[in-house]
Design a protein around this motif. Structure first.
Motif, PDB file in Angstrom:
ATOM      1  N   TYR A 103       0.765  -1.179  -0.074  1.00 14.83           N
ATOM      2  CA  TYR A 103      -0.048   0.087  -0.171  1.00 14.83           C
ATOM      3  C   TYR A 103       0.901   1.308  -0.097  1.00 14.83           C
ATOM      4  CZ  TYR A 103      -3.729  -2.993   1.015  1.00 14.83           C
ATOM      5  OH  TYR A 103      -4.724  -4.125   0.848  1.00 14.83           O
ATOM      6  N   PRO A 104       2.125   1.330   0.805  1.00 13.78           N
ATOM      7  CA  PRO A 104       2.636   2.643   0.668  1.00 13.78           C
ATOM      8  C   PRO A 104       3.282   3.073  -0.620  1.00 13.78           C
ATOM      9  CG  PRO A 104       3.492   1.402   2.417  1.00 13.78           C
ATOM     10  CD  PRO A 104       2.758   0.435   1.711  1.00 13.78           C
ATOM     11  N   PHE A 105       3.217   1.918  -1.547  1.00 16.03           N
ATOM     12  CA  PHE A 105       3.885   2.615  -3.051  1.00 16.03           C
ATOM     13  C   PHE A 105       2.543   2.927  -3.780  1.00 16.03           C
ATOM     14  CE2 PHE A 105       6.670  -0.723  -1.068  1.00 16.03           C
ATOM     15  CZ  PHE A 105       7.893  -0.096  -1.392  1.00 16.03           C
ATOM     16  N   ILE A 106       1.313   2.975  -3.463  1.00 16.41           N
ATOM     17  CA  ILE A 106       0.077   3.499  -4.188  1.00 16.41           C
ATOM     18  C   ILE A 106       0.571   4.852  -4.706  1.00 16.41           C
ATOM     19  CG2 ILE A 106      -2.196   3.793  -4.325  1.00 16.41           C
ATOM     20  CD1 ILE A 106      -2.821   1.256  -2.906  1.00 16.41           C
ATOM     21  N   ILE A 107       0.395   5.236  -5.911  1.00 18.19           N
ATOM     22  CA  ILE A 107       0.296   6.599  -6.140  1.00 18.19           C
ATOM     23  C   ILE A 107      -1.158   6.800  -6.869  1.00 18.19           C
ATOM     24  CG2 ILE A 107       1.300   8.402  -7.665  1.00 18.19           C
ATOM     25  CD1 ILE A 107       3.753   6.569  -8.013  1.00 18.19           C
ATOM     26  N   PRO A 108      -2.036   7.276  -6.019  1.00 22.98           N
ATOM     27  CA  PRO A 108      -3.543   7.497  -6.603  1.00 22.98           C
ATOM     28  C   PRO A 108      -3.668   8.063  -7.811  1.00 22.98           C
ATOM     29  CG  PRO A 108      -3.384   7.837  -4.110  1.00 22.98           C
ATOM     30  CD  PRO A 108      -1.932   8.011  -4.532  1.00 22.98           C
ATOM     31  N   ASP A 109      -4.636   7.637  -8.479  1.00 21.27           N
ATOM     32  CA  ASP A 109      -4.871   8.299  -9.849  1.00 21.27           C
ATOM     33  C   ASP A 109      -5.417   9.716  -9.656  1.00 21.27           C
ATOM     34  OD1 ASP A 109      -4.741   7.819 -12.687  1.00 21.27           O
ATOM     35  OD2 ASP A 109      -6.934   7.454 -12.735  1.00 21.27           O
ATOM     36  N   LYS A 110      -6.035  10.088  -8.563  1.00 14.91           N
ATOM     37  CA  LYS A 110      -6.611  11.245  -8.294  1.00 14.91           C
ATOM     38  C   LYS A 110      -5.875  11.886  -7.167  1.00 14.91           C
ATOM     39  CE  LYS A 110     -10.988  10.358 -10.573  1.00 14.91           C
ATOM     40  NZ  LYS A 110     -12.395  10.053 -10.120  1.00 14.91           N
ATOM     41  N   ASN A 111      -6.076  13.065  -6.984  1.00 14.81           N
ATOM     42  CA  ASN A 111      -5.408  14.103  -6.014  1.00 14.81           C
ATOM     43  C   ASN A 111      -6.325  13.894  -4.667  1.00 14.81           C
ATOM     44  OD1 ASN A 111      -3.296  15.398  -4.670  1.00 14.81           O
ATOM     45  ND2 ASN A 111      -4.228  17.223  -5.068  1.00 14.81           N
ATOM     46  N   TYR A 112      -5.785  13.166  -3.396  1.00 10.75           N
ATOM     47  CA  TYR A 112      -6.556  13.125  -2.394  1.00 10.75           C
ATOM     48  C   TYR A 112      -5.643  13.927  -1.248  1.00 10.75           C
ATOM     49  CZ  TYR A 112      -9.121   9.661  -4.705  1.00 10.75           C
ATOM     50  OH  TYR A 112     -10.224   9.023  -5.428  1.00 10.75           O
ATOM     51  N   ALA A 113      -6.456  14.536  -0.276  1.00  8.21           N
ATOM     52  CA  ALA A 113      -5.639  15.232   0.786  1.00  8.21           C
ATOM     53  C   ALA A 113      -4.816  14.536   1.690  1.00  8.21           C
ATOM     54  CB  ALA A 113      -6.492  16.400   1.553  1.00  8.21           C
ATOM     55  N   TYR A 114      -5.679  13.394   1.778  1.00 18.08           N
ATOM     56  CA  TYR A 114      -5.267  12.170   2.890  1.00 18.08           C
ATOM     57  C   TYR A 114      -5.760  11.068   2.360  1.00 18.08           C
ATOM     58  CZ  TYR A 114      -5.219   9.956   7.435  1.00 18.08           C
ATOM     59  OH  TYR A 114      -5.220   9.209   8.667  1.00 18.08           O
ATOM     60  N   TRP A 115      -5.382   9.948   2.816  1.00 15.52           N
ATOM     61  CA  TRP A 115      -5.827   8.605   2.622  1.00 15.52           C
ATOM     62  C   TRP A 115      -5.073   7.636   3.451  1.00 15.52           C
ATOM     63  CZ3 TRP A 115      -3.142   4.534   0.514  1.00 15.52           C
ATOM     64  CH2 TRP A 115      -1.987   4.871  -0.377  1.00 15.52           C
ATOM     65  N   ARG A 116      -6.217   6.486   3.838  1.00 18.95           N
ATOM     66  CA  ARG A 116      -5.355   5.433   4.598  1.00 18.95           C
ATOM     67  C   ARG A 116      -6.224   3.942   4.143  1.00 18.95           C
ATOM     68  NH1 ARG A 116      -7.199   8.029  10.406  1.00 18.95           N
ATOM     69  NH2 ARG A 116      -9.527   7.681  10.205  1.00 18.95           N
ATOM     70  N   VAL A 117      -5.446   3.155   4.485  1.00 19.12           N
ATOM     71  CA  VAL A 117      -5.688   1.979   4.471  1.00 19.12           C
ATOM     72  C   VAL A 117      -6.145   1.134   5.646  1.00 19.12           C
ATOM     73  CG1 VAL A 117      -5.372  -0.442   3.339  1.00 19.12           C
ATOM     74  CG2 VAL A 117      -4.465   1.393   2.381  1.00 19.12           C
ATOM     75  N   LEU A 118      -7.438   0.507   5.921  1.00 20.63           N
ATOM     76  CA  LEU A 118      -7.600   0.164   7.179  1.00 20.63           C
ATOM     77  C   LEU A 118      -8.254  -1.397   6.931  1.00 20.63           C
ATOM     78  CD1 LEU A 118      -9.307   3.272   7.229  1.00 20.63           C
ATOM     79  CD2 LEU A 118      -8.703   2.883   9.660  1.00 20.63           C
ATOM     80  N   SER A 119      -8.108  -2.100   8.062  1.00 18.69           N
ATOM     81  CA  SER A 119      -9.113  -3.313   8.210  1.00 18.69           C
ATOM     82  C   SER A 119     -10.180  -3.113   9.014  1.00 18.69           C
ATOM     83  CB  SER A 119      -8.211  -4.531   8.791  1.00 18.69           C
ATOM     84  OG  SER A 119      -7.928  -4.228  10.262  1.00 18.69           O
ATOM     85  N   ASN A 120     -11.389  -4.114   9.008  1.00 17.65           N
ATOM     86  CA  ASN A 120     -12.366  -3.925   9.944  1.00 17.65           C
ATOM     87  C   ASN A 120     -12.182  -4.409  11.538  1.00 17.65           C
ATOM     88  OD1 ASN A 120     -12.323  -6.590   8.957  1.00 17.65           O
ATOM     89  ND2 ASN A 120     -14.580  -6.789   9.408  1.00 17.65           N
ATOM     90  N   ASP A 121     -10.907  -4.205  11.840  1.00 12.83           N
ATOM     91  CA  ASP A 121     -10.495  -4.660  13.058  1.00 12.83           C
ATOM     92  C   ASP A 121     -11.410  -3.823  14.167  1.00 12.83           C
ATOM     93  OD1 ASP A 121      -9.189  -5.167  15.750  1.00 12.83           O
ATOM     94  OD2 ASP A 121      -7.736  -5.966  14.488  1.00 12.83           O
ATOM     95  N   THR A 122     -11.683  -4.135  15.235  1.00  9.94           N
ATOM     96  CA  THR A 122     -12.384  -3.367  16.066  1.00  9.94           C
ATOM     97  C   THR A 122     -11.498  -2.465  16.879  1.00  9.94           C
ATOM     98  OG1 THR A 122     -12.530  -5.405  17.685  1.00  9.94           O
ATOM     99  CG2 THR A 122     -14.488  -4.826  16.449  1.00  9.94           C
TER     100      THR A 122
END
Length: 201
Positions: free
Chosen positions: A39-58
């Protein structure tokens, strides 16, 4: 007998010669067989101010897999979606999703297709591996038939695997990804192993 042996030798060399991974392919580094490290190597196709990858862990601390650098004042507190990509079980810590901030509003990416859309143009090998994963192809770095790659201007080509059933049948594929469109084509190289331990796959 003299004729039979050379003919058999020729036939074997032809069969195994066709299965050889081309010499211009490189071995995929072992560290890249861990999806969470891509995930740290993703260069999003659009410009986002901020993004994060999460799991559905409580547990929120455990739920964050990766987050891009964000301004200190920005926080996103949104509910967990009911489903996400790379579903591996039912319940807690069973899938992943992306939560991004665009124009000060939260945007979810919670399916395989939405992850492909988020990636957009395939810029590098980790992005190619993530995109291939959305189609069920994974890396096995124990051999080149399931862990090799070649990067060209228009395409990224990969040797990957798919595992199906229990006992699991492992099949090698040559995958070709169009870097601009993300379109994926795959051709089987055949079954190369069976594994009784389905959990490990």
């Amino acid at each position: 007998m003299r004729v039979l042996f050379p003919a058999l030798l020729l036939l074997c060399s032809m069969v195994f010669g066709q299965k050889a991974v081309p010499s211009d392919f490189k071995k995929i580094p072992e560290i890249l067989d861990n999806i969470d490290l891509l995930y740290p190597f993703i260069i999003p196709d659009k410009n986002y101010a901020y993004w994060r990858v999460l799991s559905n862990d409580t547990d929120y601390e455990k739920a964050v897999i990766y987050e891009s650098q964000a301004p200190e004042f920005m926080t996103i507190n949104e509910p967990v979606p009911e489903k996400g990509f790379f579903q591996k079980c039912i319940g807690n810590n069973c899938f992943s999703y992306i939560l991004a901030c665009k124009n000060e509003r939260p945007v979810y990416f919670s399916s395989e297709q939405q992850l492909r859309d988020f990636i957009g143009t395939v810029d590098n090998l980790p992005e190619a591996l993530l995109l291939a994963k959305t189609y069920g192809y994974t890396v096995d770095t124990t051999n080149l038939f399931t862990g090799a790659y070649k990067i060209e201007d228009r395409y990224i080509s990969l040797y990957l695997k798919q595992s199906k059933g229990c006992p699991a049948v492992k099949e090698s594929f040559r995958v070709k990804i169009n870097r601009k469109t993300g379109k994926l084509e795959a051709k089987t190289n055949g079954v190369y192993a069976k594994d009784e331990n389905c959990i490990s796959l």
